[in-house]
Motif scaffolding. Sequence first.
Motif, PDB file in Angstrom:
ATOM      1  N   LEU A   1     -70.436 102.221  67.303  1.00 22.55           N
ATOM      2  CA  LEU A   1     -68.942 102.580  66.958  1.00 22.55           C
ATOM      3  C   LEU A   1     -69.107 103.491  65.761  1.00 22.55           C
ATOM      4  CD1 LEU A   1     -66.449  99.792  68.349  1.00 22.55           C
ATOM      5  CD2 LEU A   1     -66.856 102.048  69.309  1.00 22.55           C
ATOM      6  N   ILE A   2     -69.915 102.947  64.889  1.00 26.41           N
ATOM      7  CA  ILE A   2     -69.954 103.531  63.571  1.00 26.41           C
ATOM      8  C   ILE A   2     -70.642 104.750  63.755  1.00 26.41           C
ATOM      9  CG2 ILE A   2     -71.275 103.637  61.248  1.00 26.41           C
ATOM     10  CD1 ILE A   2     -70.815 100.337  61.433  1.00 26.41           C
ATOM     11  N   LEU A   3     -71.776 104.876  64.783  1.00 28.44           N
ATOM     12  CA  LEU A   3     -72.461 106.188  64.982  1.00 28.44           C
ATOM     13  C   LEU A   3     -71.455 107.193  65.659  1.00 28.44           C
ATOM     14  CD1 LEU A   3     -74.939 107.745  65.430  1.00 28.44           C
ATOM     15  CD2 LEU A   3     -75.459 106.909  67.455  1.00 28.44           C
ATOM     16  N   LEU A   4     -70.500 106.784  66.665  1.00 32.82           N
ATOM     17  CA  LEU A   4     -69.717 107.410  67.413  1.00 32.82           C
ATOM     18  C   LEU A   4     -68.534 108.032  66.583  1.00 32.82           C
ATOM     19  CD1 LEU A   4     -69.077 108.149  70.350  1.00 32.82           C
ATOM     20  CD2 LEU A   4     -67.513 106.474  70.474  1.00 32.82           C
ATOM     21  N   ALA A   5     -68.102 107.471  65.432  1.00 26.99           N
ATOM     22  CA  ALA A   5     -67.222 107.591  64.613  1.00 26.99           C
ATOM     23  C   ALA A   5     -67.915 108.841  63.425  1.00 26.99           C
ATOM     24  CB  ALA A   5     -66.685 106.565  63.673  1.00 26.99           C
ATOM     25  N   ALA A   6     -69.067 108.817  63.157  1.00 26.73           N
ATOM     26  CA  ALA A   6     -69.842 109.664  62.196  1.00 26.73           C
ATOM     27  C   ALA A   6     -69.938 110.861  63.071  1.00 26.73           C
ATOM     28  CB  ALA A   6     -71.107 109.159  61.731  1.00 26.73           C
ATOM     29  N   LEU A   7     -70.394 110.818  64.407  1.00 26.31           N
ATOM     30  CA  LEU A   7     -70.450 111.968  65.155  1.00 26.31           C
ATOM     31  C   LEU A   7     -69.020 112.720  65.714  1.00 26.31           C
ATOM     32  CD1 LEU A   7     -73.117 110.835  67.684  1.00 26.31           C
ATOM     33  CD2 LEU A   7     -73.438 112.428  66.159  1.00 26.31           C
ATOM     34  N   ALA A   8     -67.956 112.091  65.644  1.00 25.14           N
ATOM     35  CA  ALA A   8     -66.623 112.708  66.010  1.00 25.14           C
ATOM     36  C   ALA A   8     -66.236 113.377  64.380  1.00 25.14           C
ATOM     37  CB  ALA A   8     -65.791 111.151  66.300  1.00 25.14           C
ATOM     38  N   LEU A   9     -66.561 112.869  63.548  1.00 27.16           N
ATOM     39  CA  LEU A   9     -65.810 113.354  62.308  1.00 27.16           C
ATOM     40  C   LEU A   9     -66.959 114.622  62.083  1.00 27.16           C
ATOM     41  CD1 LEU A   9     -65.293 110.124  60.096  1.00 27.16           C
ATOM     42  CD2 LEU A   9     -63.664 111.653  60.950  1.00 27.16           C
ATOM     43  N   ALA A  10     -68.298 114.632  62.294  1.00 31.91           N
ATOM     44  CA  ALA A  10     -68.895 115.844  62.038  1.00 31.91           C
ATOM     45  C   ALA A  10     -68.508 116.775  62.927  1.00 31.91           C
ATOM     46  CB  ALA A  10     -70.190 115.378  62.132  1.00 31.91           C
ATOM     47  N   SER A  11     -68.123 116.502  64.074  1.00 30.11           N
ATOM     48  CA  SER A  11     -67.546 117.449  65.118  1.00 30.11           C
ATOM     49  C   SER A  11     -66.270 118.220  64.758  1.00 30.11           C
ATOM     50  CB  SER A  11     -67.754 116.850  66.533  1.00 30.11           C
ATOM     51  OG  SER A  11     -66.411 116.159  66.688  1.00 30.11           O
ATOM     52  N   ASN A  12     -65.603 117.317  63.839  1.00 28.47           N
ATOM     53  CA  ASN A  12     -64.173 117.952  63.424  1.00 28.47           C
ATOM     54  C   ASN A  12     -64.314 118.488  62.074  1.00 28.47           C
ATOM     55  OD1 ASN A  12     -62.525 117.200  65.833  1.00 28.47           O
ATOM     56  ND2 ASN A  12     -62.698 115.141  65.103  1.00 28.47           N
ATOM     57  N   GLY A  13     -65.514 118.680  61.657  1.00 26.71           N
ATOM     58  CA  GLY A  13     -65.560 119.625  60.373  1.00 26.71           C
ATOM     59  C   GLY A  13     -65.966 118.834  59.203  1.00 26.71           C
ATOM     60  N   TRP A  14     -66.179 117.595  59.232  1.00 23.64           N
ATOM     61  CA  TRP A  14     -66.286 116.729  58.081  1.00 23.64           C
ATOM     62  C   TRP A  14     -67.935 116.688  57.862  1.00 23.64           C
ATOM     63  CZ3 TRP A  14     -62.960 112.217  56.492  1.00 23.64           C
ATOM     64  CH2 TRP A  14     -61.304 112.494  56.832  1.00 23.64           C
ATOM     65  N   LEU A  15     -68.450 117.690  57.382  1.00 21.70           N
ATOM     66  CA  LEU A  15     -69.919 117.791  57.427  1.00 21.70           C
ATOM     67  C   LEU A  15     -70.540 116.767  56.415  1.00 21.70           C
ATOM     68  CD1 LEU A  15     -70.482 121.561  57.761  1.00 21.70           C
ATOM     69  CD2 LEU A  15     -70.426 120.007  59.377  1.00 21.70           C
ATOM     70  N   GLY A  16     -69.616 116.747  55.233  1.00 25.21           N
ATOM     71  CA  GLY A  16     -70.204 115.631  54.312  1.00 25.21           C
ATOM     72  C   GLY A  16     -70.268 114.094  54.744  1.00 25.21           C
ATOM     73  N   ILE A  17     -69.861 113.584  56.198  1.00 25.61           N
ATOM     74  CA  ILE A  17     -69.896 112.499  56.605  1.00 25.61           C
ATOM     75  C   ILE A  17     -71.637 112.542  57.083  1.00 25.61           C
ATOM     76  CG2 ILE A  17     -69.858 113.322  59.216  1.00 25.61           C
ATOM     77  CD1 ILE A  17     -68.295 109.963  57.470  1.00 25.61           C
ATOM     78  N   ALA A  18     -72.153 113.377  56.974  1.00 21.54           N
ATOM     79  CA  ALA A  18     -73.813 113.391  57.206  1.00 21.54           C
ATOM     80  C   ALA A  18     -74.363 112.774  55.980  1.00 21.54           C
ATOM     81  CB  ALA A  18     -74.556 114.783  57.576  1.00 21.54           C
ATOM     82  N   TRP A  19     -73.940 112.951  55.009  1.00 16.47           N
ATOM     83  CA  TRP A  19     -74.453 112.495  53.501  1.00 16.47           C
ATOM     84  C   TRP A  19     -74.188 111.039  53.561  1.00 16.47           C
ATOM     85  CZ3 TRP A  19     -78.243 114.638  50.803  1.00 16.47           C
ATOM     86  CH2 TRP A  19     -78.171 115.862  51.088  1.00 16.47           C
ATOM     87  N   ALA A  20     -72.785 110.691  54.006  1.00 15.38           N
ATOM     88  CA  ALA A  20     -72.449 109.184  54.070  1.00 15.38           C
ATOM     89  C   ALA A  20     -73.180 108.489  55.077  1.00 15.38           C
ATOM     90  CB  ALA A  20     -70.889 109.247  54.222  1.00 15.38           C
ATOM     91  N   TYR A  21     -73.328 108.990  56.325  1.00 14.02           N
ATOM     92  CA  TYR A  21     -74.212 108.342  57.013  1.00 14.02           C
ATOM     93  C   TYR A  21     -75.805 108.119  56.668  1.00 14.02           C
ATOM     94  CZ  TYR A  21     -75.293 106.419  62.005  1.00 14.02           C
ATOM     95  OH  TYR A  21     -75.754 105.545  62.770  1.00 14.02           O
ATOM     96  N   ALA A  22     -76.019 109.044  55.914  1.00 17.69           N
ATOM     97  CA  ALA A  22     -77.444 109.006  55.329  1.00 17.69           C
ATOM     98  C   ALA A  22     -77.461 107.749  54.414  1.00 17.69           C
ATOM     99  CB  ALA A  22     -77.840 110.362  54.568  1.00 17.69           C
ATOM    100  N   VAL A  23     -76.594 107.707  53.592  1.00 19.39           N
ATOM    101  CA  VAL A  23     -76.575 106.664  52.602  1.00 19.39           C
ATOM    102  C   VAL A  23     -76.505 105.257  53.290  1.00 19.39           C
ATOM    103  CG1 VAL A  23     -75.186 105.731  50.657  1.00 19.39           C
ATOM    104  CG2 VAL A  23     -75.724 108.058  50.892  1.00 19.39           C
ATOM    105  N   TYR A  24     -75.783 105.198  54.256  1.00 19.96           N
ATOM    106  CA  TYR A  24     -75.668 103.985  55.203  1.00 19.96           C
ATOM    107  C   TYR A  24     -76.671 103.566  55.908  1.00 19.96           C
ATOM    108  CZ  TYR A  24     -74.269 101.263  59.361  1.00 19.96           C
ATOM    109  OH  TYR A  24     -74.019 100.331  60.268  1.00 19.96           O
ATOM    110  N   SER A  25     -77.378 104.652  56.442  1.00 17.08           N
ATOM    111  CA  SER A  25     -78.697 104.309  56.942  1.00 17.08           C
ATOM    112  C   SER A  25     -79.967 103.836  55.995  1.00 17.08           C
ATOM    113  CB  SER A  25     -79.178 105.543  57.682  1.00 17.08           C
ATOM    114  OG  SER A  25     -78.356 106.069  58.889  1.00 17.08           O
ATOM    115  N   ALA A  26     -79.839 104.480  54.799  1.00 15.75           N
ATOM    116  CA  ALA A  26     -80.821 104.132  53.850  1.00 15.75           C
ATOM    117  C   ALA A  26     -80.449 102.586  53.302  1.00 15.75           C
ATOM    118  CB  ALA A  26     -80.546 104.826  52.482  1.00 15.75           C
TER     119      ALA A  26
END
Length: 88
Positions: A49-74
Amino acid sequence: MAWIIIFIFGIGNFAVHRAVMESGHPLLGRMAFTSGGLGRRLAFGSEFLILLAALALASNGWLGIAWAYAVYSALNGISAWLILTGRI
């Protein structure tokens, strides 16, 4: 491009999550919900669900979510390293 980055980090998160779940670490034995099959499914479901939310936000133009997900992954990677190497 954000989709690809998030998806690759998502694969890594699932691999790390599985490695920790199968490690047999004593900390996991203390948490009752992880010992059964339902608890593991819920843990992987929440990761999905976290992955799905990040992908959905990125598809809606929230490109900064990639950085947030990268921090979460780290943070996931660091905590898995601590657990798998026996430092915790």
